[in-house]
Design a protein around this motif. Structure first.
Motif, short mmCIF file in Angstrom:
data_model
loop_
_atom_site.label_atom_id
_atom_site.label_comp_id
_atom_site.label_asym_id
_atom_site.label_seq_id
_atom_site.Cartn_x
_atom_site.Cartn_y
_atom_site.Cartn_z
N THR A 267 74.36 45.13 65.17
CA THR A 267 75.44 46.09 65.36
C THR A 267 75.43 46.57 66.81
O THR A 267 74.38 46.89 67.35
N LEU A 268 76.61 46.62 67.42
CA LEU A 268 76.75 47.15 68.77
C LEU A 268 76.99 48.65 68.64
O LEU A 268 77.91 49.09 67.95
N LEU A 269 76.14 49.47 69.29
CA LEU A 269 76.26 50.93 69.26
C LEU A 269 76.70 51.41 70.63
O LEU A 269 76.11 51.04 71.64
N LEU A 270 77.74 52.26 70.66
CA LEU A 270 78.24 52.80 71.90
C LEU A 270 78.17 54.32 71.84
O LEU A 270 78.69 54.93 70.90
N PHE A 271 77.53 54.94 72.83
CA PHE A 271 77.36 56.39 72.89
C PHE A 271 78.00 56.91 74.17
O PHE A 271 77.79 56.35 75.24
N ARG A 272 78.76 58.00 74.07
CA ARG A 272 79.37 58.62 75.23
C ARG A 272 78.35 59.52 75.92
O ARG A 272 77.57 60.19 75.26
N ARG A 273 78.39 59.58 77.22
CA ARG A 273 77.43 60.38 77.98
C ARG A 273 77.63 61.87 77.71
O ARG A 273 78.74 62.32 77.43
N LEU A 274 76.53 62.58 77.77
CA LEU A 274 76.49 64.04 77.67
C LEU A 274 76.93 64.60 76.31
O LEU A 274 77.12 65.80 76.18
N ILE A 275 77.10 63.76 75.32
CA ILE A 275 77.40 64.25 73.97
C ILE A 275 76.10 64.25 73.19
O ILE A 275 75.43 63.22 73.09
N PRO A 276 75.68 65.40 72.64
CA PRO A 276 74.41 65.44 71.89
C PRO A 276 74.55 64.71 70.55
O PRO A 276 75.55 64.85 69.86
N TYR A 277 73.56 63.93 70.22
CA TYR A 277 73.53 63.20 68.94
C TYR A 277 72.40 63.77 68.11
O TYR A 277 71.26 63.85 68.56
N ALA A 278 72.72 64.17 66.90
CA ALA A 278 71.76 64.85 66.03
C ALA A 278 70.58 63.96 65.68
O ALA A 278 70.69 62.74 65.60
N ARG A 279 69.46 64.62 65.45
CA ARG A 279 68.26 63.93 64.99
C ARG A 279 68.54 63.42 63.58
O ARG A 279 69.15 64.09 62.78
N ASN A 280 68.10 62.21 63.30
CA ASN A 280 68.26 61.69 61.95
C ASN A 280 67.09 60.82 61.58
O ASN A 280 66.28 60.45 62.41
N SER A 281 67.01 60.52 60.31
CA SER A 281 65.95 59.66 59.81
C SER A 281 66.52 58.26 59.66
O SER A 281 67.66 58.09 59.22
N HIS A 282 65.74 57.29 60.05
CA HIS A 282 66.20 55.92 60.02
C HIS A 282 66.26 55.40 58.59
O HIS A 282 65.68 55.96 57.68
N SER A 283 66.95 54.33 58.40
CA SER A 283 67.10 53.70 57.09
C SER A 283 65.76 53.22 56.54
O SER A 283 64.75 53.21 57.25
N PRO A 284 65.72 52.81 55.28
CA PRO A 284 64.49 52.30 54.70
C PRO A 284 64.11 50.90 55.21
O PRO A 284 63.18 50.29 54.71
N PHE A 285 64.85 50.39 56.18
CA PHE A 285 64.57 49.08 56.76
C PHE A 285 64.08 49.22 58.20
O PHE A 285 64.52 50.11 58.92
N ARG A 286 63.20 48.32 58.61
CA ARG A 286 62.81 48.27 60.02
C ARG A 286 64.01 47.82 60.84
O ARG A 286 64.88 47.11 60.33
N SER A 287 64.04 48.22 62.10
CA SER A 287 65.10 47.73 62.98
C SER A 287 64.61 47.74 64.41
O SER A 287 63.54 48.28 64.72
#
Length: 99
Positions: free
Chosen positions: A15-35
């Motif tokens: 999956t291609l993930l794109l994040f905009r600068r200076l926008i805070p992204y909440a802490r989260n727990s990763h899926s039950p799969f390694r990545s």
């Protein structure tokens, strides 16, 4: 964040993930799969458990299953995320990791 699934496979899900600068992204727990995540473009900081990793092109991060993480992008950021296999020793061969 924008995410685009690139290919659908049973054993991997890039999956291609794109994040905009200076926008805070909440802490989260990763899926039950390694990545894994590979930074393609941009800069930022990735927080994995209690460790901070500086993000820049070429940085590769392995994420164990169920790992608490967050990030902040100092520039627009593009990363390739590939979901891998389940970390439990028993897994159905028909498991769909891309759900």
């Amino acid at each position: 964040m924008v995410q685009t699934r690139l290919v659908v496979q049973r054993s991997r899900c890039p999956t291609l993930l794109l994040f905009r600068r200076l926008i805070p992204y909440a802490r989260n727990s990763h899926s039950p799969f390694r990545s894994s995540i590979t930074v393609i473009q941009g800069r930022g900081v990735f927080r994995l458990a209690r460790q901070e990793v500086v993000l820049e092109p070429g940085v590769f991060i392995e994420l164990p299953a169920n790992t608490l993480h967050s990030l902040s992008a100092t520039d627009d950021l593009a990363m390739l995320k590939v979901v891998g296999s389940h970390e439990v020793s028993v897994q159905s061969p028909d498991a769909d990791l891309c759900k």
